[in-house]
Design a protein around this motif. Sequence first.
Motif, PDB file in Angstrom:
ATOM      1  N   LYS A   7       7.979   3.091   5.370  1.00  0.00           N
ATOM      2  CA  LYS A   7       8.258   1.834   6.079  1.00  0.00           C
ATOM      3  C   LYS A   7       7.339   0.760   5.519  1.00  0.00           C
ATOM      4  CE  LYS A   7       7.115  -1.292   9.393  1.00  0.00           C
ATOM      5  NZ  LYS A   7       5.841  -1.952   9.750  1.00  0.00           N
ATOM      6  N   GLY A   9       5.946  -3.113   6.081  1.00  0.00           N
ATOM      7  CA  GLY A   9       5.828  -4.194   7.063  1.00  0.00           C
ATOM      8  C   GLY A   9       6.160  -5.547   6.463  1.00  0.00           C
ATOM      9  N   GLY A  10       6.188  -6.553   7.319  1.00  0.00           N
ATOM     10  CA  GLY A  10       6.581  -7.903   6.906  1.00  0.00           C
ATOM     11  C   GLY A  10       5.707  -8.485   5.808  1.00  0.00           C
ATOM     12  N   SER A  11       4.412  -8.242   5.886  1.00  0.00           N
ATOM     13  CA  SER A  11       3.538  -8.826   4.863  1.00  0.00           C
ATOM     14  C   SER A  11       3.772  -8.142   3.514  1.00  0.00           C
ATOM     15  CB  SER A  11       2.074  -8.693   5.287  1.00  0.00           C
ATOM     16  OG  SER A  11       1.829  -7.378   5.701  1.00  0.00           O
ATOM     17  N   TRP A 206       3.471   1.490   5.279  1.00  0.00           N
ATOM     18  CA  TRP A 206       2.761   0.617   4.333  1.00  0.00           C
ATOM     19  C   TRP A 206       2.546  -0.760   4.937  1.00  0.00           C
ATOM     20  CZ3 TRP A 206       1.144   2.217  -0.578  1.00  0.00           C
ATOM     21  CH2 TRP A 206       1.568   3.506  -0.953  1.00  0.00           C
ATOM     22  N   ASP A 208      -0.802  -4.147   5.286  1.00  0.00           N
ATOM     23  CA  ASP A 208      -1.699  -4.984   4.471  1.00  0.00           C
ATOM     24  C   ASP A 208      -3.170  -4.629   4.653  1.00  0.00           C
ATOM     25  OD1 ASP A 208      -1.939  -5.887   7.040  1.00  0.00           O
ATOM     26  OD2 ASP A 208      -1.744  -8.014   6.567  1.00  0.00           O
ATOM     27  N   VAL A 209      -3.444  -3.474   5.250  1.00  0.00           N
ATOM     28  CA  VAL A 209      -4.833  -2.999   5.356  1.00  0.00           C
ATOM     29  C   VAL A 209      -4.877  -1.536   4.890  1.00  0.00           C
ATOM     30  CG1 VAL A 209      -5.878  -4.476   7.137  1.00  0.00           C
ATOM     31  CG2 VAL A 209      -4.348  -2.631   7.826  1.00  0.00           C
ATOM     32  N   GLY A 211      -5.521   1.235   5.956  1.00  0.00           N
ATOM     33  CA  GLY A 211      -5.600   2.219   7.027  1.00  0.00           C
ATOM     34  C   GLY A 211      -6.046   1.610   8.331  1.00  0.00           C
ATOM     35  N   PHE A 212      -6.192   2.505   9.265  1.00  0.00           N
ATOM     36  CA  PHE A 212      -6.604   2.135  10.608  1.00  0.00           C
ATOM     37  C   PHE A 212      -8.120   1.974  10.603  1.00  0.00           C
ATOM     38  CE2 PHE A 212      -6.002   1.992  15.051  1.00  0.00           C
ATOM     39  CZ  PHE A 212      -4.637   1.982  15.265  1.00  0.00           C
ATOM     40  N   MET A 213      -8.601   0.837  11.021  1.00  0.00           N
ATOM     41  CA  MET A 213     -10.039   0.616  11.051  1.00  0.00           C
ATOM     42  C   MET A 213     -10.586   1.021  12.421  1.00  0.00           C
ATOM     43  SD  MET A 213     -10.327  -0.734   8.113  1.00  0.00           S
ATOM     44  CE  MET A 213      -9.015  -1.097   6.981  1.00  0.00           C
ATOM     45  N   ALA A 215     -12.285  -0.674  14.316  1.00  0.00           N
ATOM     46  CA  ALA A 215     -12.129  -1.798  15.250  1.00  0.00           C
ATOM     47  C   ALA A 215     -11.285  -2.860  14.561  1.00  0.00           C
ATOM     48  CB  ALA A 215     -13.490  -2.357  15.616  1.00  0.00           C
ATOM     49  N   ASP A 216     -10.748  -3.773  15.348  1.00  0.00           N
ATOM     50  CA  ASP A 216      -9.900  -4.832  14.814  1.00  0.00           C
ATOM     51  C   ASP A 216     -10.689  -5.649  13.776  1.00  0.00           C
ATOM     52  OD1 ASP A 216      -8.362  -7.097  14.382  1.00  0.00           O
ATOM     53  OD2 ASP A 216      -7.618  -7.151  16.441  1.00  0.00           O
ATOM     54  N   PRO A 217     -10.209  -5.681  12.509  1.00  0.00           N
ATOM     55  CA  PRO A 217     -10.958  -6.405  11.471  1.00  0.00           C
ATOM     56  C   PRO A 217     -11.046  -7.905  11.737  1.00  0.00           C
ATOM     57  CG  PRO A 217      -8.816  -5.648  10.647  1.00  0.00           C
ATOM     58  CD  PRO A 217      -8.994  -5.040  12.001  1.00  0.00           C
ATOM     59  N   ARG A 218     -10.231  -8.395  12.675  1.00  0.00           N
ATOM     60  CA  ARG A 218     -10.339  -9.821  12.995  1.00  0.00           C
ATOM     61  C   ARG A 218     -11.514 -10.080  13.950  1.00  0.00           C
ATOM     62  NH1 ARG A 218      -4.088  -9.788  14.433  1.00  0.00           N
ATOM     63  NH2 ARG A 218      -4.932  -7.883  15.338  1.00  0.00           N
ATOM     64  N   ALA A 242      -4.742  -2.185  19.246  1.00  0.00           N
ATOM     65  CA  ALA A 242      -4.871  -2.032  17.793  1.00  0.00           C
ATOM     66  C   ALA A 242      -3.456  -2.075  17.227  1.00  0.00           C
ATOM     67  CB  ALA A 242      -5.556  -0.719  17.448  1.00  0.00           C
ATOM     68  N   THR A 243      -3.088  -3.211  16.681  1.00  0.00           N
ATOM     69  CA  THR A 243      -1.676  -3.500  16.435  1.00  0.00           C
ATOM     70  C   THR A 243      -1.126  -2.923  15.136  1.00  0.00           C
ATOM     71  OG1 THR A 243      -2.361  -5.545  15.391  1.00  0.00           O
ATOM     72  CG2 THR A 243      -1.756  -5.667  17.720  1.00  0.00           C
TER      73      THR A 243
HETATM   74  P1  ADP Z   1       2.917  -5.053   9.265  1.00  0.00           P
HETATM   75  O1  ADP Z   1       3.444  -6.429   9.073  1.00  0.00           O
HETATM   76  O2  ADP Z   1       2.702  -4.324   7.990  1.00  0.00           O
HETATM   77  O3  ADP Z   1       3.701  -4.255  10.268  1.00  0.00           O
HETATM   78  P2  ADP Z   1       0.877  -5.628  11.242  1.00  0.00           P
HETATM   79  O4  ADP Z   1       0.459  -7.058  11.202  1.00  0.00           O
HETATM   80  O5  ADP Z   1       1.811  -5.206  12.306  1.00  0.00           O
HETATM   81  O6  ADP Z   1       1.418  -5.227   9.808  1.00  0.00           O
HETATM   82  O7  ADP Z   1      -0.410  -4.689  11.332  1.00  0.00           O
HETATM   83  C1  ADP Z   1      -1.473  -4.798  10.411  1.00  0.00           C
HETATM   84  C2  ADP Z   1      -2.559  -5.717  10.964  1.00  0.00           C
HETATM   85  O8  ADP Z   1      -3.135  -5.112  12.141  1.00  0.00           O
HETATM   86  C3  ADP Z   1      -3.746  -5.906  10.060  1.00  0.00           C
HETATM   87  O9  ADP Z   1      -3.519  -6.931   9.131  1.00  0.00           O
HETATM   88  C4  ADP Z   1      -4.881  -6.243  11.044  1.00  0.00           C
HETATM   89  O10 ADP Z   1      -5.095  -7.623  11.123  1.00  0.00           O
HETATM   90  C5  ADP Z   1      -4.372  -5.761  12.393  1.00  0.00           C
HETATM   91  N1  ADP Z   1      -5.269  -4.807  13.075  1.00  0.00           N
HETATM   92  C6  ADP Z   1      -5.592  -4.811  14.395  1.00  0.00           C
HETATM   93  N2  ADP Z   1      -6.385  -3.793  14.724  1.00  0.00           N
HETATM   94  C7  ADP Z   1      -6.604  -3.100  13.580  1.00  0.00           C
HETATM   95  C8  ADP Z   1      -7.348  -1.919  13.253  1.00  0.00           C
HETATM   96  N3  ADP Z   1      -8.023  -1.234  14.182  1.00  0.00           N
HETATM   97  N4  ADP Z   1      -7.319  -1.503  11.977  1.00  0.00           N
HETATM   98  C9  ADP Z   1      -6.632  -2.161  11.022  1.00  0.00           C
HETATM   99  N5  ADP Z   1      -5.906  -3.272  11.263  1.00  0.00           N
HETATM  100  C10 ADP Z   1      -5.888  -3.753  12.518  1.00  0.00           C
END
Ligand code: ADP
Length: 438
Positions: A7, A9-11, A206, A208-209, A211-213, A215-218, A242-243
């Motif tokens: 899969k 994602g949009g980015s 797939w 734009d990060v 993997g799962f971090m 905590a939220d990288p923002r 955690a989106t």
């Molecule tokens: P996609 O468009 O590929 O579906 P999303 O925007 O839905 O991507 O999800 C990826 C984004 O989730 C990342 O760019 C990041 O800003 C955000 N995010 C929030 N919490 C986390 C986390 N714990 N680890 C990684 N990314 C996170």
Amino acid sequence: MQLKVVKFGGSSLADAEHFRQVAKIIKEDPARRFVVPSAPGKRSKDDTKVTDMLYRCYEMIKAKEDIEEYFELICKRYNEIIADLGINFNIDGELTYVKNAMLHSSGRDFAASRGEYLNGLILAKYLGFDFIDAENVILFKENGTFDDEKTNEILSEELKKHEHAVIPGFYGVMPNGTIKTFSRGGSDITGSIVARAAGADLYENWTDVSGFMMADPRIVENPCAIDTITYRELRELSYMGATVLHEDAIFPVRIAGIPINIKNTNAPEDRGTMIVPCAKDYDSKKVITGIAGKRGFTAITIEKDMMNSEVGFGRKVLEVFEDNEVSFEHLPSGIDTMCVIVQTSVIEEKQEKILNSLTRAVKPDTINVDNGLALLAVVGRGMVKAKGTAARIVSAVSAADVNIRMIDQGSSELNVIIGVDEKELESALKAIYAEFVK
Ligand code: ADP
Ligand code: ASP
Ligand code: MG
């Protein structure tokens, strides 16, 4: 041979350059046979996702505004991708059909779903894969919930007929033939459904990060990536904000025990995060796996002397919420107090009615309503063995001068939930991260 459902994602599909990168990833591994795309996402920070543009068109039509010019921007996005890729594909007929259907009241979900539908057509053409329209294979029930068993039956049969296919994410069909979408970010769910139906060995998601971090990288700068996480831990984290992956994307693959690998389209060699069914083979050296937080909760606290000896008290309280079709998030309770935590958006209009019914049902001494609550989930399978985790959380948050309004340790010892003022969510999250990840 292995089979992977991928899969994007949009980015990962925001422009032609990303399409090329996506095609490279797919073609690199013959196991990547079924592809689930999202709609084109943001190309830069200030850009607008195509899905949001389609929602806006729908609102404009509702407000009887002219959409000609705005819809042209959507057409431009798709046509730019096609032209840049240099494929021989005319999408204008499809675009005109979509516009006309929207003008003839085809509904909000139909409008939003066209983002993935059109992107799927382009991607299938570019890859030379078959196109399977999700409206023929992803089915919802009359009551609007997803029909998992029927979908699985029909979709598995359909997939057997294709060596390679693109199945657009985010939407499916109601029994009466109208299009229905999942909630936002729902292409993750489609990917999981396809993985189950295909009997995949792996579901690659797939984004734009890398993997799962933790905590939220923002919020936390450069957080550590999570190497391996269990379905249950992930569900706790994604439900709590955690989106990265839609909170419901776990269920279809969980039934089939298929692992998910979160990968970065822009750094495909990075390992990413593996999401696995069961923790026992993945002993965690860390106490916590991750932290996530979400705003928008309300706590309703009911106090009554001798509540604990009143048989049926809890049931009567919860019945009031049930009668008003409100589900609760948490129930932290004391001897003479019971606290029901709900989503503010769900309760807002019903609050007065619920409070009156509670007064009638259990004759409490007091009822307090506390809005503006944020919940943080500190999650980790390592907590079972570690002593004093809750104490460490409390002291880290207090040291950051944040007042804890509620604390609730799940009986599974997989998580600790704390409630803080919405304004202090970020400070609390940073403090907990710093305490456990030094
Ligand atoms: P996609 O468009 O590929 O579906 P999303 O925007 O839905 O991507 O999800 C990826 C984004 O989730 C990342 O760019 C990041 O800003 C955000 N995010 C929030 N919490 C986390 C986390 N714990 N680890 C990684 N990314 C996170
Ligand atoms: N395009 C939809 C959204 O923006 C679904 C998704 O991206 O998963 O929510
Ligand atoms: Mg997403």
